[in-house]
Design a protein around this motif. Structure first.
Motif, PDB file in Angstrom:
ATOM      1  N   THR A 168      -0.763   8.834  15.990  1.00 29.81           N
ATOM      2  CA  THR A 168      -0.552  10.092  15.264  1.00 29.81           C
ATOM      3  C   THR A 168      -0.282   9.862  13.777  1.00 29.81           C
ATOM      4  O   THR A 168      -0.679  10.669  12.937  1.00 29.81           O
ATOM      5  N   ASP A 169       0.411   8.775  13.461  1.00 30.33           N
ATOM      6  CA  ASP A 169       0.713   8.488  12.065  1.00 30.33           C
ATOM      7  C   ASP A 169      -0.576   8.234  11.272  1.00 30.33           C
ATOM      8  O   ASP A 169      -0.732   8.724  10.149  1.00 30.33           O
ATOM      9  N   GLU A 170      -1.496   7.486  11.881  1.00 28.61           N
ATOM     10  CA  GLU A 170      -2.767   7.199  11.218  1.00 28.61           C
ATOM     11  C   GLU A 170      -3.611   8.456  11.064  1.00 28.61           C
ATOM     12  O   GLU A 170      -4.253   8.665  10.027  1.00 28.61           O
ATOM     13  N   VAL A 171      -3.620   9.288  12.103  1.00 26.35           N
ATOM     14  CA  VAL A 171      -4.372  10.542  12.027  1.00 26.35           C
ATOM     15  C   VAL A 171      -3.795  11.422  10.927  1.00 26.35           C
ATOM     16  O   VAL A 171      -4.520  11.979  10.100  1.00 26.35           O
ATOM     17  N   ALA A 172      -2.473  11.546  10.905  1.00 21.48           N
ATOM     18  CA  ALA A 172      -1.818  12.375   9.894  1.00 21.48           C
ATOM     19  C   ALA A 172      -2.148  11.880   8.488  1.00 21.48           C
ATOM     20  O   ALA A 172      -2.410  12.681   7.582  1.00 21.48           O
ATOM     21  N   GLY A 173      -2.158  10.568   8.320  1.00 25.54           N
ATOM     22  CA  GLY A 173      -2.424  10.004   7.012  1.00 25.54           C
ATOM     23  C   GLY A 173      -3.841  10.228   6.532  1.00 25.54           C
ATOM     24  O   GLY A 173      -4.100  10.223   5.318  1.00 25.54           O
ATOM     25  N   ALA A 174      -4.764  10.433   7.466  1.00 23.32           N
ATOM     26  CA  ALA A 174      -6.172  10.594   7.107  1.00 23.32           C
ATOM     27  C   ALA A 174      -6.587  12.053   6.937  1.00 23.32           C
ATOM     28  O   ALA A 174      -7.654  12.333   6.389  1.00 23.32           O
TER      29      ALA A 174
END
Length: 398
Positions: free
Chosen positions: A178-184
Protein backbone atom coordinates in the motif's frame (compact mmCIF):
# COMPACT_ATOMS: atom_id res chain seq x y z
CA UNK A 1 8.32 -15.73 25.22
CA UNK A 2 6.55 -14.48 28.33
CA UNK A 3 4.46 -11.38 27.88
CA UNK A 4 5.59 -8.33 29.86
CA UNK A 5 3.21 -7.42 32.65
CA UNK A 6 2.79 -3.97 31.15
CA UNK A 7 1.18 -5.34 28.01
CA UNK A 8 -0.37 -8.51 29.39
CA UNK A 9 -3.53 -9.73 27.76
CA UNK A 10 -5.96 -12.52 28.48
CA UNK A 11 -4.15 -15.75 27.70
CA UNK A 12 -5.58 -18.23 25.21
CA UNK A 13 -4.23 -21.17 27.18
CA UNK A 14 -6.72 -21.88 29.95
CA UNK A 15 -6.16 -25.49 31.04
CA UNK A 16 -8.24 -24.97 34.14
CA UNK A 17 -11.27 -24.69 31.88
CA UNK A 18 -10.24 -27.58 29.65
CA UNK A 19 -10.62 -25.46 26.54
CA UNK A 20 -8.50 -25.71 23.39
CA UNK A 21 -5.74 -23.19 22.71
CA UNK A 22 -7.22 -20.25 20.83
CA UNK A 23 -5.38 -19.75 17.52
CA UNK A 24 -7.92 -17.81 15.45
CA UNK A 25 -6.90 -14.23 16.20
CA UNK A 26 -7.32 -13.24 12.54
CA UNK A 27 -11.04 -13.97 12.98
CA UNK A 28 -11.35 -12.16 16.30
CA UNK A 29 -9.24 -11.40 19.33
CA UNK A 30 -10.29 -11.80 22.95
CA UNK A 31 -11.32 -8.51 24.52
CA UNK A 32 -8.49 -7.01 26.52
CA UNK A 33 -9.55 -7.01 30.22
CA UNK A 34 -8.70 -3.30 30.46
CA UNK A 35 -10.95 -2.62 27.50
CA UNK A 36 -13.75 -4.73 28.99
CA UNK A 37 -13.54 -2.68 32.20
CA UNK A 38 -13.78 0.54 30.20
CA UNK A 39 -16.80 -0.75 28.27
CA UNK A 40 -18.61 -1.79 31.45
CA UNK A 41 -17.92 1.59 33.04
CA UNK A 42 -19.71 3.35 30.19
CA UNK A 43 -22.52 0.81 30.24
CA UNK A 44 -23.27 0.89 33.95
CA UNK A 45 -22.07 4.26 35.24
CA UNK A 46 -21.53 6.82 32.49
CA UNK A 47 -24.44 5.59 30.40
CA UNK A 48 -25.46 8.90 28.84
CA UNK A 49 -26.23 9.54 25.18
CA UNK A 50 -23.41 11.47 23.48
CA UNK A 51 -26.07 13.45 21.63
CA UNK A 52 -27.67 14.77 24.82
CA UNK A 53 -26.23 18.24 25.35
CA UNK A 54 -28.41 19.44 28.20
CA UNK A 55 -26.95 17.50 31.15
CA UNK A 56 -23.74 16.07 32.58
CA UNK A 57 -24.49 12.47 31.57
CA UNK A 58 -24.58 13.39 27.92
CA UNK A 59 -21.55 15.65 28.26
CA UNK A 60 -19.47 12.85 29.85
CA UNK A 61 -20.45 10.52 27.01
CA UNK A 62 -19.60 13.13 24.40
CA UNK A 63 -16.22 13.81 25.98
CA UNK A 64 -15.35 10.10 25.91
CA UNK A 65 -16.41 9.82 22.26
CA UNK A 66 -14.22 12.79 21.37
CA UNK A 67 -11.27 11.24 23.19
CA UNK A 68 -11.85 7.92 21.43
CA UNK A 69 -11.88 9.72 18.10
CA UNK A 70 -8.45 11.14 18.92
CA UNK A 71 -7.17 7.75 20.09
CA UNK A 72 -8.24 6.02 16.87
CA UNK A 73 -6.88 8.85 14.72
CA UNK A 74 -3.50 8.70 16.46
CA UNK A 75 -2.90 5.14 15.24
CA UNK A 76 -2.78 6.30 11.62
CA UNK A 77 -1.69 9.91 12.21
CA UNK A 78 -5.05 11.32 11.13
CA UNK A 79 -7.14 14.12 12.62
CA UNK A 80 -9.88 13.24 15.14
CA UNK A 81 -12.63 14.73 12.99
CA UNK A 82 -11.59 12.42 10.13
CA UNK A 83 -12.78 9.38 12.14
CA UNK A 84 -16.24 8.04 11.37
CA UNK A 85 -17.43 5.37 13.80
CA UNK A 86 -19.09 2.32 12.20
CA UNK A 87 -19.99 -1.22 13.22
CA UNK A 88 -16.69 -2.54 11.83
CA UNK A 89 -14.55 -2.90 8.72
CA UNK A 90 -17.31 -4.45 6.62
CA UNK A 91 -19.53 -1.42 7.05
CA UNK A 92 -16.53 0.88 6.61
CA UNK A 93 -15.61 -0.83 3.35
CA UNK A 94 -19.17 -0.47 2.11
CA UNK A 95 -19.30 3.19 3.07
CA UNK A 96 -15.98 3.88 1.36
CA UNK A 97 -16.82 2.02 -1.87
CA UNK A 98 -20.55 2.46 -2.29
CA UNK A 99 -20.41 5.89 -0.73
CA UNK A 100 -18.18 7.15 -3.55
CA UNK A 101 -20.50 5.81 -6.26
CA UNK A 102 -22.72 8.92 -6.60
CA UNK A 103 -19.62 11.10 -7.03
CA UNK A 104 -18.32 8.67 -9.66
CA UNK A 105 -21.57 8.79 -11.56
CA UNK A 106 -21.70 12.59 -11.47
CA UNK A 107 -18.06 13.05 -12.46
CA UNK A 108 -18.01 10.31 -15.10
CA UNK A 109 -15.33 8.40 -13.20
CA UNK A 110 -16.66 4.87 -13.15
CA UNK A 111 -13.49 2.79 -13.20
CA UNK A 112 -12.13 1.05 -10.08
CA UNK A 113 -8.86 -0.80 -9.51
CA UNK A 114 -8.60 -3.43 -6.77
CA UNK A 115 -7.15 -6.91 -6.28
CA UNK A 116 -8.33 -10.49 -6.56
CA UNK A 117 -7.35 -11.24 -2.96
CA UNK A 118 -9.48 -8.66 -1.18
CA UNK A 119 -11.86 -9.68 1.58
CA UNK A 120 -15.44 -10.34 0.50
CA UNK A 121 -16.37 -7.12 2.31
CA UNK A 122 -14.58 -5.33 -0.53
CA UNK A 123 -15.18 -7.71 -3.44
CA UNK A 124 -18.95 -7.84 -2.95
CA UNK A 125 -19.48 -4.06 -2.85
CA UNK A 126 -17.31 -3.89 -5.97
CA UNK A 127 -19.53 -6.50 -7.62
CA UNK A 128 -22.55 -4.36 -6.71
CA UNK A 129 -20.97 -1.38 -8.46
CA UNK A 130 -20.34 -3.56 -11.52
CA UNK A 131 -24.06 -4.28 -11.59
CA UNK A 132 -24.59 -0.51 -11.61
CA UNK A 133 -22.39 -0.05 -14.65
CA UNK A 134 -18.98 0.58 -13.11
CA UNK A 135 -15.89 -1.14 -14.54
CA UNK A 136 -13.86 -3.04 -11.93
CA UNK A 137 -10.29 -4.09 -12.70
CA UNK A 138 -8.94 -6.75 -10.30
CA UNK A 139 -5.17 -7.28 -10.18
CA UNK A 140 -4.01 -10.88 -9.60
CA UNK A 141 -1.42 -11.64 -6.90
CA UNK A 142 2.01 -13.15 -7.30
CA UNK A 143 2.63 -16.74 -6.24
CA UNK A 144 3.83 -15.39 -2.91
CA UNK A 145 0.43 -13.86 -2.19
CA UNK A 146 1.14 -10.16 -2.76
CA UNK A 147 0.16 -7.88 -5.61
CA UNK A 148 2.73 -5.93 -7.57
CA UNK A 149 2.40 -2.20 -6.87
CA UNK A 150 3.51 -1.27 -10.39
CA UNK A 151 0.76 -3.42 -11.88
CA UNK A 152 -1.85 -1.80 -9.67
CA UNK A 153 -0.74 1.70 -10.60
CA UNK A 154 -0.42 0.81 -14.29
CA UNK A 155 -4.15 0.09 -14.41
CA UNK A 156 -5.12 3.52 -13.10
CA UNK A 157 -6.71 5.73 -15.77
CA UNK A 158 -8.03 9.26 -16.04
CA UNK A 159 -11.53 7.96 -15.30
CA UNK A 160 -10.46 5.87 -12.27
CA UNK A 161 -12.57 6.77 -9.26
CA UNK A 162 -11.03 4.50 -6.66
CA UNK A 163 -8.06 2.24 -5.97
CA UNK A 164 -8.67 -0.25 -3.15
CA UNK A 165 -5.87 -2.47 -1.83
CA UNK A 166 -5.92 -4.29 1.51
CA UNK A 167 -3.02 -3.69 3.91
CA UNK A 168 -2.64 -7.30 5.07
CA UNK A 169 -4.36 -10.36 3.67
CA UNK A 170 -6.63 -11.99 6.23
CA UNK A 171 -5.94 -15.56 5.10
CA UNK A 172 -2.19 -15.54 4.49
CA UNK A 173 -1.03 -12.58 6.55
CA UNK A 174 0.94 -11.25 3.58
CA UNK A 175 1.56 -7.50 3.69
CA UNK A 176 0.44 -5.73 0.53
CA UNK A 177 2.39 -2.79 -0.99
CA UNK A 178 0.00 0.00 0.00
CA UNK A 179 2.86 2.39 0.73
CA UNK A 180 4.28 1.92 -2.76
CA UNK A 181 0.87 2.32 -4.38
CA UNK A 182 0.20 5.48 -2.37
CA UNK A 183 3.56 6.90 -3.37
CA UNK A 184 2.88 6.34 -7.06
CA UNK A 185 -0.63 7.82 -7.18
CA UNK A 186 -0.96 11.42 -8.29
CA UNK A 187 -1.96 13.98 -5.68
CA UNK A 188 -5.32 14.83 -7.18
CA UNK A 189 -6.13 11.54 -8.84
CA UNK A 190 -8.15 8.49 -7.83
CA UNK A 191 -9.19 8.05 -4.22
CA UNK A 192 -7.16 5.39 -2.41
CA UNK A 193 -8.89 3.06 0.05
CA UNK A 194 -7.14 0.53 2.29
CA UNK A 195 -8.93 -2.24 4.16
CA UNK A 196 -6.79 -2.32 7.30
CA UNK A 197 -8.76 -4.85 9.33
CA UNK A 198 -5.66 -7.03 9.87
CA UNK A 199 -3.16 -4.17 10.00
CA UNK A 200 -4.63 -1.41 12.17
CA UNK A 201 -2.58 -1.06 15.36
CA UNK A 202 -0.02 -3.58 14.10
CA UNK A 203 1.44 -2.30 10.82
CA UNK A 204 1.98 1.32 11.74
CA UNK A 205 4.10 3.09 9.11
CA UNK A 206 2.25 2.36 5.86
CA UNK A 207 -1.16 3.36 7.27
CA UNK A 208 0.19 6.79 8.19
CA UNK A 209 0.77 7.66 4.54
CA UNK A 210 -1.36 10.75 3.98
CA UNK A 211 -2.07 9.73 0.36
CA UNK A 212 -4.36 7.01 1.69
CA UNK A 213 -7.74 8.71 1.63
CA UNK A 214 -9.84 6.04 3.31
CA UNK A 215 -8.87 3.45 5.96
CA UNK A 216 -11.25 0.75 7.25
CA UNK A 217 -10.78 -1.01 10.59
CA UNK A 218 -12.53 -3.30 13.09
CA UNK A 219 -12.19 -3.08 16.85
CA UNK A 220 -12.45 -6.79 17.46
CA UNK A 221 -9.12 -7.39 15.69
CA UNK A 222 -7.24 -5.36 18.34
CA UNK A 223 -8.81 -6.43 21.62
CA UNK A 224 -11.97 -4.30 21.49
CA UNK A 225 -15.54 -5.67 21.36
CA UNK A 226 -17.28 -6.82 18.20
CA UNK A 227 -19.69 -4.38 16.63
CA UNK A 228 -17.48 -1.29 16.57
CA UNK A 229 -15.00 0.01 14.02
CA UNK A 230 -14.19 3.08 12.03
CA UNK A 231 -13.64 4.56 8.62
CA UNK A 232 -10.87 7.16 8.60
CA UNK A 233 -11.65 9.63 5.79
CA UNK A 234 -8.69 11.97 5.33
CA UNK A 235 -9.06 15.41 3.85
CA UNK A 236 -7.19 16.39 0.71
CA UNK A 237 -6.05 19.86 1.68
CA UNK A 238 -9.42 21.13 2.92
CA UNK A 239 -11.80 18.75 1.13
CA UNK A 240 -13.24 15.58 2.58
CA UNK A 241 -13.76 12.51 0.36
CA UNK A 242 -17.16 13.01 -1.36
CA UNK A 243 -18.94 10.17 0.42
CA UNK A 244 -22.69 9.76 0.33
CA UNK A 245 -24.41 8.06 3.30
CA UNK A 246 -25.75 4.53 2.89
CA UNK A 247 -28.48 5.23 5.45
CA UNK A 248 -30.46 8.32 6.36
CA UNK A 249 -32.30 9.37 9.49
CA UNK A 250 -29.96 11.53 11.54
CA UNK A 251 -26.99 13.83 11.44
CA UNK A 252 -24.57 11.74 13.47
CA UNK A 253 -21.02 11.13 12.19
CA UNK A 254 -21.13 14.17 9.91
CA UNK A 255 -24.31 12.90 8.31
CA UNK A 256 -22.65 9.71 7.07
CA UNK A 257 -23.97 7.27 9.67
CA UNK A 258 -27.25 8.06 11.42
CA UNK A 259 -28.13 6.60 14.78
CA UNK A 260 -27.15 6.87 18.44
CA UNK A 261 -23.47 6.17 18.98
CA UNK A 262 -22.75 3.06 21.11
CA UNK A 263 -20.67 5.00 23.61
CA UNK A 264 -19.44 1.92 25.58
CA UNK A 265 -18.15 0.28 22.39
CA UNK A 266 -16.64 3.54 21.17
CA UNK A 267 -14.85 3.92 24.52
CA UNK A 268 -13.55 0.36 24.22
CA UNK A 269 -12.29 0.99 20.71
CA UNK A 270 -10.57 4.15 21.86
CA UNK A 271 -8.74 2.42 24.70
CA UNK A 272 -7.77 -0.55 22.50
CA UNK A 273 -6.34 1.90 19.97
CA UNK A 274 -4.37 3.71 22.67
CA UNK A 275 -2.98 0.40 23.92
CA UNK A 276 -1.99 -0.50 20.36
CA UNK A 277 -0.01 2.73 20.10
CA UNK A 278 1.63 2.17 23.47
CA UNK A 279 2.45 -1.53 23.19
CA UNK A 280 2.11 -2.39 19.50
CA UNK A 281 5.80 -2.35 18.64
CA UNK A 282 6.65 -4.45 21.67
CA UNK A 283 3.98 -7.00 20.79
CA UNK A 284 5.13 -7.27 17.19
CA UNK A 285 8.72 -7.87 18.34
CA UNK A 286 7.58 -10.67 20.63
CA UNK A 287 5.33 -12.07 17.91
CA UNK A 288 8.22 -12.33 15.45
CA UNK A 289 10.05 -14.60 17.89
CA UNK A 290 6.92 -16.67 18.48
CA UNK A 291 6.30 -17.02 14.75
CA UNK A 292 9.88 -18.05 14.05
CA UNK A 293 9.69 -20.82 16.63
CA UNK A 294 6.24 -22.04 15.60
CA UNK A 295 7.12 -22.00 11.92
CA UNK A 296 10.27 -24.00 12.61
CA UNK A 297 8.30 -26.66 14.47
CA UNK A 298 5.68 -26.94 11.71
CA UNK A 299 8.29 -27.13 8.96
CA UNK A 300 9.95 -29.86 11.00
CA UNK A 301 7.04 -32.19 10.19
CA UNK A 302 7.01 -31.23 6.51
CA UNK A 303 4.61 -28.30 6.58
CA UNK A 304 4.97 -25.89 3.69
CA UNK A 305 3.96 -22.25 3.59
CA UNK A 306 1.10 -21.06 1.41
CA UNK A 307 2.61 -17.58 1.18
CA UNK A 308 5.85 -15.65 1.14
CA UNK A 309 6.72 -15.74 4.85
CA UNK A 310 9.24 -12.93 4.48
CA UNK A 311 6.37 -10.59 3.63
CA UNK A 312 3.88 -11.83 6.21
CA UNK A 313 2.71 -10.31 9.48
CA UNK A 314 4.11 -12.30 12.42
CA UNK A 315 0.73 -13.25 13.86
CA UNK A 316 -0.56 -15.33 10.94
CA UNK A 317 0.82 -18.59 9.55
CA UNK A 318 -0.91 -20.25 6.59
CA UNK A 319 0.56 -23.67 5.86
CA UNK A 320 -0.34 -27.08 4.53
CA UNK A 321 1.05 -30.46 5.51
CA UNK A 322 1.26 -32.80 2.50
CA UNK A 323 -1.13 -35.70 2.94
CA UNK A 324 -3.34 -33.96 5.50
CA UNK A 325 -6.71 -32.45 4.55
CA UNK A 326 -7.50 -29.24 6.42
CA UNK A 327 -11.01 -30.25 7.46
CA UNK A 328 -9.68 -33.53 8.88
CA UNK A 329 -6.91 -31.63 10.68
CA UNK A 330 -9.35 -29.15 12.20
CA UNK A 331 -11.44 -32.04 13.54
CA UNK A 332 -8.36 -33.85 14.85
CA UNK A 333 -7.12 -30.69 16.57
CA UNK A 334 -10.54 -29.79 17.97
CA UNK A 335 -9.64 -30.61 21.57
CA UNK A 336 -6.16 -29.12 21.27
CA UNK A 337 -6.45 -25.89 19.30
CA UNK A 338 -9.12 -23.66 17.79
CA UNK A 339 -7.93 -22.87 14.25
CA UNK A 340 -9.43 -22.22 10.82
CA UNK A 341 -8.68 -22.85 7.18
CA UNK A 342 -9.58 -19.40 5.91
CA UNK A 343 -11.71 -16.34 6.45
CA UNK A 344 -14.30 -16.55 9.22
CA UNK A 345 -16.77 -14.90 6.85
CA UNK A 346 -16.61 -17.73 4.33
CA UNK A 347 -15.13 -20.76 6.10
CA UNK A 348 -18.53 -22.17 7.08
CA UNK A 349 -19.37 -22.69 3.40
CA UNK A 350 -16.24 -24.82 2.80
CA UNK A 351 -15.66 -23.02 -0.50
CA UNK A 352 -12.14 -23.07 -1.91
CA UNK A 353 -10.07 -20.10 -0.86
CA UNK A 354 -10.34 -17.39 -3.50
CA UNK A 355 -7.07 -15.97 -2.15
CA UNK A 356 -5.01 -19.13 -2.61
CA UNK A 357 -6.75 -19.89 -5.91
CA UNK A 358 -5.85 -16.46 -7.26
CA UNK A 359 -2.24 -16.95 -6.14
CA UNK A 360 -2.00 -20.14 -8.21
CA UNK A 361 -1.93 -22.63 -5.35
CA UNK A 362 -2.41 -26.29 -6.19
CA UNK A 363 -5.51 -28.23 -5.19
CA UNK A 364 -3.50 -30.00 -2.48
CA UNK A 365 -2.25 -26.70 -1.07
CA UNK A 366 -5.74 -25.23 -1.02
CA UNK A 367 -7.45 -28.29 0.46
CA UNK A 368 -4.73 -28.66 3.06
CA UNK A 369 -4.52 -25.00 4.09
CA UNK A 370 -4.43 -24.34 7.83
CA UNK A 371 -4.43 -20.81 9.20
CA UNK A 372 -2.85 -20.39 12.61
CA UNK A 373 -3.29 -16.85 13.97
CA UNK A 374 -2.10 -16.00 17.45
CA UNK A 375 -0.76 -13.39 19.83
CA UNK A 376 2.51 -13.05 21.69
CA UNK A 377 1.46 -15.39 24.53
CA UNK A 378 1.55 -18.57 22.42
CA UNK A 379 3.81 -20.97 24.33
CA UNK A 380 6.24 -23.66 23.21
CA UNK A 381 4.04 -26.17 25.07
CA UNK A 382 1.06 -25.23 22.94
CA UNK A 383 3.11 -25.44 19.75
CA UNK A 384 4.34 -28.89 20.69
CA UNK A 385 0.79 -30.14 21.35
CA UNK A 386 -0.32 -29.02 17.88
CA UNK A 387 2.71 -30.42 16.09
CA UNK A 388 2.38 -33.72 17.93
CA UNK A 389 -1.24 -34.15 16.80
CA UNK A 390 -0.40 -33.28 13.19
CA UNK A 391 2.55 -35.68 13.20
CA UNK A 392 0.26 -38.50 14.33
CA UNK A 393 -2.13 -37.68 11.47
CA UNK A 394 0.69 -37.66 8.96
CA UNK A 395 2.06 -41.02 10.00
CA UNK A 396 -1.30 -42.75 10.48
CA UNK A 397 -2.14 -45.37 7.84
CA UNK A 398 -4.60 -44.22 5.19
Amino acid sequence: MATPASSSRRTHERPDEGRPIYLDYAATTPVDPRVAEEVMHFMLEEFGNAGSRTHSYGQAAKERVNRARAEVAAVVDAKPDEVIFTSGATESNNLAILGLAPHGEKSGKKHIVSTQIEHKAVLEPLAELERRGFEVDLVPPTRGGWVDADEVVARVRDDTLLVSVMAVNNETGVIQPTDEVAGALTAGGAYFHVDAAQAFGKLVGPLRNSRIDLVSMSGHKIGAPKGIGALIARRRRFSRPPLAPLMVGGGQERGLRPGTLPVPLVAGLGLASALAVEFGEERQTLLRDVRREFSSRLHGIGAQSNADESRAMPGILNVYVPGIDSEAAIVALKGVAAISNGSACTSQSYDSSHVLTAAGATTAEIEGALRFSFDETLSAKAMDAIVKRLRVMKTAPA
